[in-house]
Design a protein around this motif. Structure first.
Motif, PDB file in Angstrom:
ATOM      1  N   THR A   1       0.839  -1.186   0.000  1.00  0.00           N
ATOM      2  CA  THR A   1       0.000   0.000   0.000  1.00  0.00           C
ATOM      3  C   THR A   1       0.879   1.242   0.000  1.00  0.00           C
ATOM      4  O   THR A   1       2.004   1.225   0.485  1.00  0.00           O
ATOM      5  N   GLN A   2       0.330   2.305  -0.534  1.00  0.00           N
ATOM      6  CA  GLN A   2       1.128   3.527  -0.593  1.00  0.00           C
ATOM      7  C   GLN A   2       1.236   4.140   0.797  1.00  0.00           C
ATOM      8  O   GLN A   2       0.283   4.200   1.543  1.00  0.00           O
ATOM      9  N   VAL A   3       2.422   4.571   1.139  1.00  0.00           N
ATOM     10  CA  VAL A   3       2.698   5.195   2.428  1.00  0.00           C
ATOM     11  C   VAL A   3       2.501   6.694   2.314  1.00  0.00           C
ATOM     12  O   VAL A   3       1.865   7.325   3.137  1.00  0.00           O
ATOM     13  N   VAL A   4       3.067   7.259   1.241  1.00  0.00           N
ATOM     14  CA  VAL A   4       3.016   8.694   0.979  1.00  0.00           C
ATOM     15  C   VAL A   4       2.239   8.919  -0.301  1.00  0.00           C
ATOM     16  O   VAL A   4       2.437   8.208  -1.283  1.00  0.00           O
ATOM     17  N   GLU A   5       1.350   9.900  -0.287  1.00  0.00           N
ATOM     18  CA  GLU A   5       0.629  10.274  -1.507  1.00  0.00           C
ATOM     19  C   GLU A   5       1.349  11.445  -2.158  1.00  0.00           C
ATOM     20  O   GLU A   5       1.613  12.463  -1.520  1.00  0.00           O
ATOM     21  N   ILE A   6       1.672  11.284  -3.426  1.00  0.00           N
ATOM     22  CA  ILE A   6       2.271  12.356  -4.225  1.00  0.00           C
ATOM     23  C   ILE A   6       1.146  12.910  -5.097  1.00  0.00           C
ATOM     24  O   ILE A   6       0.575  12.178  -5.894  1.00  0.00           O
ATOM     25  N   THR A   7       0.806  14.184  -4.923  1.00  0.00           N
ATOM     26  CA  THR A   7      -0.286  14.747  -5.715  1.00  0.00           C
ATOM     27  C   THR A   7       0.132  14.858  -7.181  1.00  0.00           C
ATOM     28  O   THR A   7       1.313  14.761  -7.518  1.00  0.00           O
TER      29      THR A   7
ATOM     30  N   PHE B   1      16.632  11.641  -5.666  1.00  0.00           N
ATOM     31  CA  PHE B   1      16.589  10.587  -6.681  1.00  0.00           C
ATOM     32  C   PHE B   1      17.550   9.472  -6.303  1.00  0.00           C
ATOM     33  O   PHE B   1      18.642   9.708  -5.798  1.00  0.00           O
ATOM     34  N   GLU B   2      17.113   8.257  -6.544  1.00  0.00           N
ATOM     35  CA  GLU B   2      17.862   7.063  -6.171  1.00  0.00           C
ATOM     36  C   GLU B   2      17.839   6.117  -7.362  1.00  0.00           C
ATOM     37  O   GLU B   2      16.876   6.085  -8.120  1.00  0.00           O
ATOM     38  N   HIS B   3      18.890   5.300  -7.497  1.00  0.00           N
ATOM     39  CA  HIS B   3      18.954   4.381  -8.629  1.00  0.00           C
ATOM     40  C   HIS B   3      18.921   2.916  -8.234  1.00  0.00           C
ATOM     41  O   HIS B   3      18.866   2.047  -9.099  1.00  0.00           O
ATOM     42  N   GLU B   4      18.970   2.642  -6.917  1.00  0.00           N
ATOM     43  CA  GLU B   4      18.955   1.246  -6.481  1.00  0.00           C
ATOM     44  C   GLU B   4      17.958   1.046  -5.345  1.00  0.00           C
ATOM     45  O   GLU B   4      17.805   1.903  -4.486  1.00  0.00           O
ATOM     46  N   VAL B   5      17.298  -0.102  -5.372  1.00  0.00           N
ATOM     47  CA  VAL B   5      16.369  -0.496  -4.319  1.00  0.00           C
ATOM     48  C   VAL B   5      17.111  -1.457  -3.395  1.00  0.00           C
ATOM     49  O   VAL B   5      17.830  -2.334  -3.862  1.00  0.00           O
ATOM     50  N   THR B   6      16.937  -1.289  -2.082  1.00  0.00           N
ATOM     51  CA  THR B   6      17.559  -2.205  -1.126  1.00  0.00           C
ATOM     52  C   THR B   6      16.474  -3.045  -0.445  1.00  0.00           C
ATOM     53  O   THR B   6      15.277  -2.755  -0.573  1.00  0.00           O
ATOM     54  N   ASP B   7      16.871  -4.039   0.316  1.00  0.00           N
ATOM     55  CA  ASP B   7      15.936  -4.880   1.056  1.00  0.00           C
ATOM     56  C   ASP B   7      15.202  -4.078   2.135  1.00  0.00           C
ATOM     57  O   ASP B   7      14.158  -4.505   2.612  1.00  0.00           O
ATOM     58  N   ALA B   8      15.761  -2.937   2.520  1.00  0.00           N
ATOM     59  CA  ALA B   8      15.144  -2.098   3.558  1.00  0.00           C
ATOM     60  C   ALA B   8      14.076  -1.170   2.990  1.00  0.00           C
ATOM     61  O   ALA B   8      13.458  -0.411   3.734  1.00  0.00           O
ATOM     62  N   ASP B   9      13.856  -1.218   1.674  1.00  0.00           N
ATOM     63  CA  ASP B   9      12.926  -0.293   1.017  1.00  0.00           C
ATOM     64  C   ASP B   9      11.574  -0.911   0.721  1.00  0.00           C
ATOM     65  O   ASP B   9      11.479  -2.087   0.391  1.00  0.00           O
ATOM     66  N   GLU B  10      10.547  -0.077   0.837  1.00  0.00           N
ATOM     67  CA  GLU B  10       9.235  -0.390   0.285  1.00  0.00           C
ATOM     68  C   GLU B  10       9.136   0.402  -1.009  1.00  0.00           C
ATOM     69  O   GLU B  10       9.590   1.552  -1.079  1.00  0.00           O
ATOM     70  N   GLN B  11       8.552  -0.195  -2.037  1.00  0.00           N
ATOM     71  CA  GLN B  11       8.484   0.439  -3.348  1.00  0.00           C
ATOM     72  C   GLN B  11       7.060   0.376  -3.877  1.00  0.00           C
ATOM     73  O   GLN B  11       6.387  -0.637  -3.744  1.00  0.00           O
ATOM     74  N   TYR B  12       6.602   1.491  -4.455  1.00  0.00           N
ATOM     75  CA  TYR B  12       5.320   1.517  -5.146  1.00  0.00           C
ATOM     76  C   TYR B  12       5.349   2.620  -6.180  1.00  0.00           C
ATOM     77  O   TYR B  12       6.299   3.410  -6.249  1.00  0.00           O
ATOM     78  N   GLU B  13       4.315   2.676  -7.012  1.00  0.00           N
ATOM     79  CA  GLU B  13       4.272   3.625  -8.126  1.00  0.00           C
ATOM     80  C   GLU B  13       3.064   4.533  -7.984  1.00  0.00           C
ATOM     81  O   GLU B  13       1.995   4.101  -7.553  1.00  0.00           O
ATOM     82  N   GLN B  14       3.267   5.800  -8.319  1.00  0.00           N
ATOM     83  CA  GLN B  14       2.181   6.769  -8.315  1.00  0.00           C
ATOM     84  C   GLN B  14       2.421   7.784  -9.415  1.00  0.00           C
ATOM     85  O   GLN B  14       3.527   8.331  -9.528  1.00  0.00           O
ATOM     86  N   HIS B  15       1.404   8.051 -10.223  1.00  0.00           N
ATOM     87  CA  HIS B  15       1.489   9.027 -11.315  1.00  0.00           C
ATOM     88  C   HIS B  15       2.722   8.792 -12.195  1.00  0.00           C
ATOM     89  O   HIS B  15       3.348   9.728 -12.664  1.00  0.00           O
ATOM     90  N   GLY B  16       3.087   7.524 -12.378  1.00  0.00           N
ATOM     91  CA  GLY B  16       4.224   7.202 -13.237  1.00  0.00           C
ATOM     92  C   GLY B  16       5.576   7.380 -12.570  1.00  0.00           C
ATOM     93  O   GLY B  16       6.603   7.299 -13.238  1.00  0.00           O
ATOM     94  N   ILE B  17       5.616   7.596 -11.271  1.00  0.00           N
ATOM     95  CA  ILE B  17       6.871   7.754 -10.534  1.00  0.00           C
ATOM     96  C   ILE B  17       7.033   6.568  -9.597  1.00  0.00           C
ATOM     97  O   ILE B  17       6.114   6.220  -8.857  1.00  0.00           O
ATOM     98  N   GLN B  18       8.204   5.939  -9.633  1.00  0.00           N
ATOM     99  CA  GLN B  18       8.526   4.862  -8.705  1.00  0.00           C
ATOM    100  C   GLN B  18       9.022   5.496  -7.407  1.00  0.00           C
ATOM    101  O   GLN B  18       9.979   6.269  -7.409  1.00  0.00           O
ATOM    102  N   ILE B  19       8.364   5.168  -6.296  1.00  0.00           N
ATOM    103  CA  ILE B  19       8.662   5.786  -5.007  1.00  0.00           C
ATOM    104  C   ILE B  19       9.295   4.753  -4.082  1.00  0.00           C
ATOM    105  O   ILE B  19       8.824   3.612  -4.000  1.00  0.00           O
TER     106      ILE B  19
END
Length: 120
Positions: free
Chosen positions: A2-8, A47-65
């Motif tokens: 689920t999304q944690v932060v909403e990006i308008t 801006f970040e280029h790598e995902v770590t095991d400590a990250d949660e990832q989701y997409e909003q408005h075409g942006i990977q968060i």
């Protein structure tokens, strides 16, 4: 996840513009909480280029968060917006978990996390 932060939509448009301007297309947008500031915690976005095991990832408005799993409880329900005015524009952050903030608007604390306050 689920999304944690909403990006308008306005904020996502600005983020995409910044990605293009800085040649960061395809990067992730990291939203973070750091220690410091008048109230003990500060927000971070970059801006970040790598995902770590400590990250949660989701997409909003075409942006990977990306959000660090430790920051997720502090940021849950937060809305990131972009406001334009005659004096320019800037990102605004509305965090329902913040119980105190300082006049600068970038420093805060929650009921469960005080962070590391600094003298301003």
């Amino acid at each position: 996840m689920t999304q944690v932060v909403e990006i308008t939509e306005a904020a996502s448009f600005q983020v995409k513009e910044m990605m293009r301007h800085n040649e960061e297309e395809g990067a992730f947008l990291r939203v973070a909480v750091n220690g410091g500031g008048c109230s003990g915690l500060t927000y971070g976005m970059g801006f970040e280029h790598e995902v770590t095991d400590a990250d949660e990832q989701y997409e909003q408005h075409g942006i990977q968060i990306l959000i660090n799993k430790e920051d997720a409880p502090i940021l849950t329900g937060t809305i990131v917006d972009y406001k334009q005015s005659l004096m320019g524009g800037g990102f605004t952050i509305d965090n329902p978990n913040a119980i105190a903030s300082c006049g600068c608007g970038t420093s805060f604390r929650t009921a469960k996390k005080e962070g590391t306050p600094e003298n301003c």
